[in-house]
Design a protein around this motif. Structure first.
Motif, mmCIF file in Angstrom:
data_model
loop_
_atom_site.group_PDB
_atom_site.id
_atom_site.type_symbol
_atom_site.label_atom_id
_atom_site.label_comp_id
_atom_site.label_asym_id
_atom_site.label_seq_id
_atom_site.Cartn_x
_atom_site.Cartn_y
_atom_site.Cartn_z
ATOM 1 N N VAL A 1 25.423 -1.696 -23.078
ATOM 2 C CA VAL A 1 25.552 -3.308 -23.052
ATOM 3 C C VAL A 1 26.051 -3.270 -21.502
ATOM 4 N N GLU A 2 26.985 -2.615 -20.898
ATOM 5 C CA GLU A 2 27.795 -2.770 -19.765
ATOM 6 C C GLU A 2 26.847 -2.416 -18.688
ATOM 7 N N GLN A 3 25.914 -1.576 -18.606
ATOM 8 C CA GLN A 3 24.622 -1.349 -17.580
ATOM 9 C C GLN A 3 23.931 -2.704 -17.348
ATOM 10 N N LEU A 4 23.594 -3.213 -18.964
ATOM 11 C CA LEU A 4 22.806 -4.365 -18.852
ATOM 12 C C LEU A 4 23.463 -5.480 -18.018
ATOM 13 N N TYR A 5 24.827 -5.706 -18.379
ATOM 14 C CA TYR A 5 25.499 -6.774 -17.802
ATOM 15 C C TYR A 5 25.595 -6.689 -16.199
ATOM 16 N N ARG A 6 25.730 -5.598 -15.688
ATOM 17 C CA ARG A 6 25.982 -5.002 -14.370
ATOM 18 C C ARG A 6 24.354 -5.485 -13.648
ATOM 19 N N ASP A 7 23.492 -5.020 -14.290
ATOM 20 C CA ASP A 7 22.038 -5.188 -13.873
ATOM 21 C C ASP A 7 21.564 -6.909 -13.860
ATOM 22 N N ARG B 1 14.632 -4.951 -10.321
ATOM 23 C CA ARG B 1 15.902 -5.290 -11.300
ATOM 24 C C ARG B 1 15.335 -5.866 -12.612
ATOM 25 N N ASN B 2 14.230 -6.816 -12.340
ATOM 26 C CA ASN B 2 13.860 -7.280 -13.739
ATOM 27 C C ASN B 2 13.247 -6.373 -14.825
ATOM 28 N N ALA B 3 12.585 -5.286 -14.064
ATOM 29 C CA ALA B 3 11.781 -4.063 -14.992
ATOM 30 C C ALA B 3 13.012 -3.177 -15.315
ATOM 31 N N ILE B 4 14.027 -3.049 -14.705
ATOM 32 C CA ILE B 4 15.292 -2.392 -15.063
ATOM 33 C C ILE B 4 15.895 -3.053 -16.416
ATOM 34 N N ILE B 5 16.118 -4.348 -16.471
ATOM 35 C CA ILE B 5 16.890 -5.156 -17.450
ATOM 36 C C ILE B 5 15.779 -5.172 -18.541
ATOM 37 N N LYS B 6 14.681 -5.447 -18.553
ATOM 38 C CA LYS B 6 13.683 -5.502 -19.504
ATOM 39 C C LYS B 6 13.827 -4.051 -20.345
ATOM 40 N N GLN B 7 13.849 -2.768 -19.531
ATOM 41 C CA GLN B 7 13.755 -1.493 -20.108
ATOM 42 C C GLN B 7 15.064 -1.309 -21.069
ATOM 43 N N VAL B 8 16.258 -1.725 -20.169
ATOM 44 C CA VAL B 8 17.629 -1.593 -20.933
ATOM 45 C C VAL B 8 17.695 -2.417 -22.102
ATOM 46 N N ARG B 9 17.201 -3.616 -21.945
ATOM 47 C CA ARG B 9 17.205 -4.635 -23.313
ATOM 48 C C ARG B 9 16.195 -3.615 -24.305
ATOM 49 N N GLU B 10 15.214 -3.397 -24.154
ATOM 50 C CA GLU B 10 14.279 -2.654 -25.147
ATOM 51 C C GLU B 10 15.011 -1.384 -25.422
ATOM 52 N N ASP B 11 15.762 -0.724 -24.879
ATOM 53 C CA ASP B 11 16.364 0.584 -25.261
ATOM 54 C C ASP B 11 17.618 0.208 -26.250
ATOM 55 N N ILE B 12 18.315 -0.782 -25.940
ATOM 56 C CA ILE B 12 19.291 -1.215 -26.769
ATOM 57 C C ILE B 12 18.876 -1.761 -27.992
ATOM 58 N N ALA B 13 17.647 -2.451 -28.262
ATOM 59 C CA ALA B 13 16.957 -3.037 -29.366
ATOM 60 C C ALA B 13 16.610 -1.880 -30.188
ATOM 61 N N THR C 1 7.086 -8.358 -31.496
ATOM 62 C CA THR C 1 5.880 -7.645 -30.969
ATOM 63 C C THR C 1 6.015 -7.506 -29.761
ATOM 64 N N THR C 2 7.062 -8.321 -28.933
ATOM 65 C CA THR C 2 7.013 -8.373 -27.609
ATOM 66 C C THR C 2 7.739 -7.093 -27.225
ATOM 67 N N HIS C 3 8.679 -6.516 -28.294
ATOM 68 C CA HIS C 3 9.318 -5.127 -27.733
ATOM 69 C C HIS C 3 8.510 -3.877 -28.354
ATOM 70 N N GLY C 4 7.547 -4.213 -29.023
ATOM 71 C CA GLY C 4 6.771 -3.189 -29.685
ATOM 72 C C GLY C 4 7.765 -2.663 -30.816
#
Length: 198
Positions: free
Chosen positions: A69-75, A42-54, A192-195
């Motif tokens: 954002v709703e997917q991020l919230y549910r995760d 779930r942490n990996a999914i959250i990181k990926q969704v945050r990067e996608d949103i960014a 740089t964290t998000h590339g």
């Protein structure tokens, strides 16, 4: 006199043991191991969704970013539930003797049992939790199970667990904006964290 002492001892032994005590202990251990795996996933999914949103925000596609954002919230809610379940497992493990004896349980133990029963009805990815719910139902009765699953008066389900496992059909706009603001700040502070380029 001797007969009375023997019958009292027999009653004590009967009241002090629960035939599913060791099974419950084993299931809790297995559940904790599965929670470790689920939390990493779930942490990996959250990181990926945050990067996608960014990234969507950086290229100016705010509408699509807003919809993610709703997917991020549910995760994030599900991850929070996993952390809560981990703590509830510890609480039950430490109080398993009292649970086995049907002793008067503290509010913390009641909350842990109730929350795990409630969560079992909403977390299909945790089979050990379902098995634990079955054991608790046998031990405490159908009524106890129903009160907690259906959130009837008298349930002891943790408020955060209720909140995070109750499906929200639509997030409030201000909550979505708050999530996006947090991500926007991360882009500026740690590009740089998000590339990404700020």
């Amino acid at each position: 006199m001797r007969l009375n002492l023997l019958s009292l001892f027999a009653e004590f032994i009967k009241g002090s043991t629960w035939r599913h005590h060791s099974k419950c202990k084993k299931l809790i251990k297995q559940l904790k191991a599965r929670l470790v795996v689920q939390k990493k996933r779930r942490n990996a999914i959250i990181k990926q969704v945050r990067e996608d949103i960014a990234q969507l925000m950086q290229i100016g596609n705010h509408h699509l970013a807003f919809s993610r954002v709703e997917q991020l919230y549910r995760d994030e809610c599900r991850l929070s539930v996993y952390n809560q379940l981990d703590a509830f497992c510890d609480c039950i493990s430490m109080n398993l003797c009292d649970i086995s004896r049907n002793s008067k349980l503290s509010d913390d133990v009641k909350e842990a049992l109730s929350s795990m029963i409630f969560a079992a009805s909403r977390c299909g990815e945790l089979p050990e939790l379902h098995s634990l719910r079955d054991l608790f139902k046998q031990h405490f009765g159908q009524a106890f199970d129903r009160i907690n699953v259906e959130l009837l008066p008298g349930n002891s389900v943790n408020l955060e667990t209720k909140k995070h496992l109750t499906h929200v059909t639509k997030l409030k706009e201000d909550t979505k904006l708050q999530f996006m603001d947090e991500i926007r700040i991360l882009i500026v502070l740690w590009p740089t964290t998000h590339g990404l380029k700020a």
